[in-house]
Design an enzyme around this catalytic site. Structure first.
Site, short mmCIF file in Angstrom:
data_model
loop_
_atom_site.label_atom_id
_atom_site.label_comp_id
_atom_site.label_asym_id
_atom_site.label_seq_id
_atom_site.Cartn_x
_atom_site.Cartn_y
_atom_site.Cartn_z
N ARG A 70 0.88 -1.30 -0.07
CA ARG A 70 0.11 -0.10 0.02
C ARG A 70 0.95 1.07 0.07
NH1 ARG A 70 -3.88 -1.76 5.01
NH2 ARG A 70 -4.71 -3.99 4.26
N ASP A 120 0.73 5.54 0.73
CA ASP A 120 -0.38 6.60 1.42
C ASP A 120 -0.56 7.78 0.32
OD1 ASP A 120 -0.20 5.35 3.77
OD2 ASP A 120 1.34 6.45 4.40
N ARG A 131 9.20 7.39 5.44
CA ARG A 131 8.97 8.78 5.68
C ARG A 131 9.60 9.13 6.90
NH1 ARG A 131 2.81 9.97 4.43
NH2 ARG A 131 3.58 11.89 5.26
#
Length: 272
Positions: free
Chosen positions: A52, A54, A208
């Site tokens: 996945r 974001d 991140r």
């Protein structure tokens, strides 16, 4: 017997709420692809991604697969889909895959890239594809931290708070293995940098948060020697800020050649 079709996908995530289909109906990459595939195949399609991403995150080499009973040629799944999709999603290749292939569970690892710019003024055209982190940046400052972070560790300190049930049993928890991290200038352009991470898996927002922490080290806002202590605390508050989504690219999903002969992802950004 249903066919297993594997797609190599690039997308600009700026206008999407991430990869995964959302109950609220916000636009997502998975939903857009499933809608177009259903029209193409004349049957409902469930697309299984390798992972996945974001909202606002991009991909150069996302892998996804689906099953279909249709007999249309492979070209229809690349050229045909590209004709139906908006220009911010492209199918780079389509292949028949073995029946036991799974985009996520057959994967051995992933490579992510984080792009950022440290100059004083960022050009408007790059604001969706690079984080703006103004200030002096010295990549050599990162070396002690990179040496600590590479390897197998509990990366709880670099995981988005509340994104995983810490009381759950089974699985590997927050333990992941990073085989390589590098920080390099981009095309000799002053102030433009890329940090690449290759590992066997990543926690929610792990890249991140790692990037935000490393950028702070490179800019002298924290010491590289803190990396070991940050890992040891297993506390998100000990690490640096979460770098903006716009600078993150999923570059490649790694598979064993014995399981699947991988298509090569493109090496250029989705947009300048």
């Amino acid at each position: 017997m249903p066919r297993t079709i594997r797609l190599l996908i690039a997308y600009d995530g700026s206008g999407y709420h991430g990869w995964q289909r959302q109950r609220q109906g916000e636009p997502t990459i998975q939903q857009e692809l499933e809608t177009r595939l259903a029209a193409l195949c004349q049957q409902p399609i469930t697309l299984h991604g390798a992972g996945r991403t974001d909202a606002g995150v991009h991909a150069l080499g996302m892998v996804a697969h689906f099953h279909t009973s249709g007999t249309m040629p492979l070209a229809a799944f690349s050229k045909g889909l590209n004709a139906l999709l908006s220009a911010d999603i492209r199918i780079l290749g389509a292949e028949e895959a073995p029946a036991n292939f799974h985009s996520r569970f057959s994967a051995l690892g992933k490579t992510y890239r984080y792009d950022f710019f440290t100059g004083p003024v960022q050009l408007p055209g790059s604001r969706f594809y690079q984080a703006h982190c103004p200030g002096p940046f010295v990549p050599e400052r990162l070396e002690p931290a990179l040496a600590v972070l590479v390897g197998t560790h509990d990366f709880s300190s670099f995981e988005r708070s509340g994104s995983r049930d810490k009381e759950a049993t089974g699985g590997r928890g927050a333990v992941r293995s990073l085989s390589r991290i590098s920080c390099v200038p981009v095309l000799a352009r002053p102030g433009h940098w890329s940090i690449r991470f290759t590992g066997d898996g990543f926690l929610r927002q792990m890249v991140r948060i790692l990037s935000g922490t490393l950028i702070e080290i490179g800019q002298g806002k924290r010491r590289a020697e803190e990396a070991a202590a940050i890992l040891a605390t297993r506390d998100r508050t000990a690490a640096g800020h979460t770098a903006p989504a716009c600078g993150l690219f999923l570059e490649k999903i790694h598979y064993s050649p014995q399981i699947f002969c991988p298509l090569a992802p493109c090496s250029q950004p989705v947009a300048p």
